[in-house]
Design a protein around this motif. Structure first.
Motif, PDB file in Angstrom:
ATOM      1  N   CYS A  80       0.983  -1.278  -0.437  1.00 29.60           N
ATOM      2  CA  CYS A  80       0.115  -0.390   0.461  1.00 29.60           C
ATOM      3  C   CYS A  80       0.770   1.357   0.026  1.00 29.60           C
ATOM      4  O   CYS A  80       0.618   1.904  -1.056  1.00 29.60           O
ATOM      5  CB  CYS A  80      -1.062   0.035   1.401  1.00 29.60           C
ATOM      6  SG  CYS A  80      -2.177  -1.241   1.071  1.00 29.60           S
ATOM      7  N   ALA A  81       2.449   1.568   0.937  1.00 26.69           N
ATOM      8  CA  ALA A  81       2.902   2.409   0.420  1.00 26.69           C
ATOM      9  C   ALA A  81       3.507   2.339  -0.487  1.00 26.69           C
ATOM     10  O   ALA A  81       3.895   3.493  -0.983  1.00 26.69           O
ATOM     11  CB  ALA A  81       3.688   2.484   1.935  1.00 26.69           C
ATOM     12  N   ALA A  82       3.442   1.428  -1.559  1.00 31.33           N
ATOM     13  CA  ALA A  82       4.707   1.554  -2.043  1.00 31.33           C
ATOM     14  C   ALA A  82       3.525   2.530  -3.625  1.00 31.33           C
ATOM     15  O   ALA A  82       3.805   3.215  -3.909  1.00 31.33           O
ATOM     16  CB  ALA A  82       5.497   0.272  -2.655  1.00 31.33           C
ATOM     17  N   THR A  83       2.170   2.360  -3.914  1.00 27.77           N
ATOM     18  CA  THR A  83       0.976   2.554  -4.199  1.00 27.77           C
ATOM     19  C   THR A  83       1.037   3.533  -4.349  1.00 27.77           C
ATOM     20  O   THR A  83       0.628   4.151  -5.316  1.00 27.77           O
ATOM     21  CB  THR A  83       0.002   1.216  -3.999  1.00 27.77           C
ATOM     22  OG1 THR A  83       0.619  -0.278  -4.501  1.00 27.77           O
ATOM     23  CG2 THR A  83      -0.865   1.838  -5.297  1.00 27.77           C
ATOM     24  N   ARG A  84       1.030   4.245  -3.099  1.00 32.20           N
ATOM     25  CA  ARG A  84       1.109   5.618  -2.783  1.00 32.20           C
ATOM     26  C   ARG A  84       2.113   6.665  -3.276  1.00 32.20           C
ATOM     27  O   ARG A  84       1.392   7.538  -3.643  1.00 32.20           O
ATOM     28  CB  ARG A  84       0.955   6.017  -1.196  1.00 32.20           C
ATOM     29  CG  ARG A  84      -0.404   5.437  -0.831  1.00 32.20           C
ATOM     30  CD  ARG A  84      -0.578   5.623   0.577  1.00 32.20           C
ATOM     31  NE  ARG A  84      -1.816   5.412   1.094  1.00 32.20           N
ATOM     32  CZ  ARG A  84      -2.464   4.104   1.800  1.00 32.20           C
ATOM     33  NH1 ARG A  84      -1.050   3.306   2.331  1.00 32.20           N
ATOM     34  NH2 ARG A  84      -3.435   4.154   2.838  1.00 32.20           N
ATOM     35  N   ALA A  85       3.100   5.947  -3.373  1.00 36.18           N
ATOM     36  CA  ALA A  85       4.053   6.631  -4.263  1.00 36.18           C
ATOM     37  C   ALA A  85       4.008   6.716  -5.611  1.00 36.18           C
ATOM     38  O   ALA A  85       3.784   7.299  -6.136  1.00 36.18           O
ATOM     39  CB  ALA A  85       5.066   5.992  -3.349  1.00 36.18           C
ATOM     40  N   ILE A  86       3.549   5.303  -5.806  1.00 37.55           N
ATOM     41  CA  ILE A  86       3.532   4.585  -7.347  1.00 37.55           C
ATOM     42  C   ILE A  86       1.948   5.523  -7.314  1.00 37.55           C
ATOM     43  O   ILE A  86       3.064   6.713  -9.467  1.00 37.55           O
ATOM     44  CB  ILE A  86       3.342   3.935  -7.900  1.00 37.55           C
ATOM     45  CG1 ILE A  86       5.273   2.969  -7.063  1.00 37.55           C
ATOM     46  CG2 ILE A  86       2.596   3.571  -9.235  1.00 37.55           C
ATOM     47  CD1 ILE A  86       4.311   1.349  -7.606  1.00 37.55           C
ATOM     48  N   LEU A  87       1.662   6.209  -7.451  1.00 37.63           N
ATOM     49  CA  LEU A  87       0.181   6.879  -8.356  1.00 37.63           C
ATOM     50  C   LEU A  87       0.307   8.021  -7.322  1.00 37.63           C
ATOM     51  O   LEU A  87      -0.040   8.969  -8.649  1.00 37.63           O
ATOM     52  CB  LEU A  87      -1.129   5.749  -7.732  1.00 37.63           C
ATOM     53  CG  LEU A  87      -1.335   4.243  -8.084  1.00 37.63           C
ATOM     54  CD1 LEU A  87      -2.871   4.564  -7.706  1.00 37.63           C
ATOM     55  CD2 LEU A  87      -1.592   4.210  -8.886  1.00 37.63           C
ATOM     56  N   ALA A  88       0.466   8.111  -6.637  1.00 33.30           N
ATOM     57  CA  ALA A  88       1.352  10.001  -6.560  1.00 33.30           C
ATOM     58  C   ALA A  88       2.158  10.213  -7.405  1.00 33.30           C
ATOM     59  O   ALA A  88       2.254  11.779  -8.292  1.00 33.30           O
ATOM     60  CB  ALA A  88       1.988  10.597  -5.534  1.00 33.30           C
TER      61      ALA A  88
END
Length: 92
Positions: A80-88
């Protein structure tokens, strides 16, 4: 495991939301059928029975088997943390 954006019908029409998705067999639970599981970030929504549109943005990793459910939950938090960074970073 993928960073995705997901949309479904809401009041006022569909809107896209950040999410993380798992496409696979759920090996930690002995799954045999391929399924797509989508976790919408930062929202509590019940999407069972809803038609969902999912846009795959980036692959995070392959499917893994975990020794315990707690190990799986810890890895999911990292996903979830990695996804937040990627999508931001992928915002238009």
């Amino acid at each position: 495991i993928y960073a995705v954006r997901a949309a479904w019908s809401e009041a006022g029409g569909p809107a896209w939301h950040d999410a993380v998705a798992s496409l696979g067999l759920r090996p930690t639970f002995g799954g045999r059928d391929r399924r797509l599981e989508v976790h919408v970030l930062d929202r509590e929504v019940d999407l069972y029975g809803c038609r969902l549109c999912c846009a795959f943005i980036e692959r995070l990793r392959g499917e893994e088997t975990f020794a315990t459910v707690d190990d799986l939950k810890a890895r999911m938090a990292d996903d979830c943390a990695a996804t937040r960074a990627i999508l931001a970073a992928a915002r238009p």
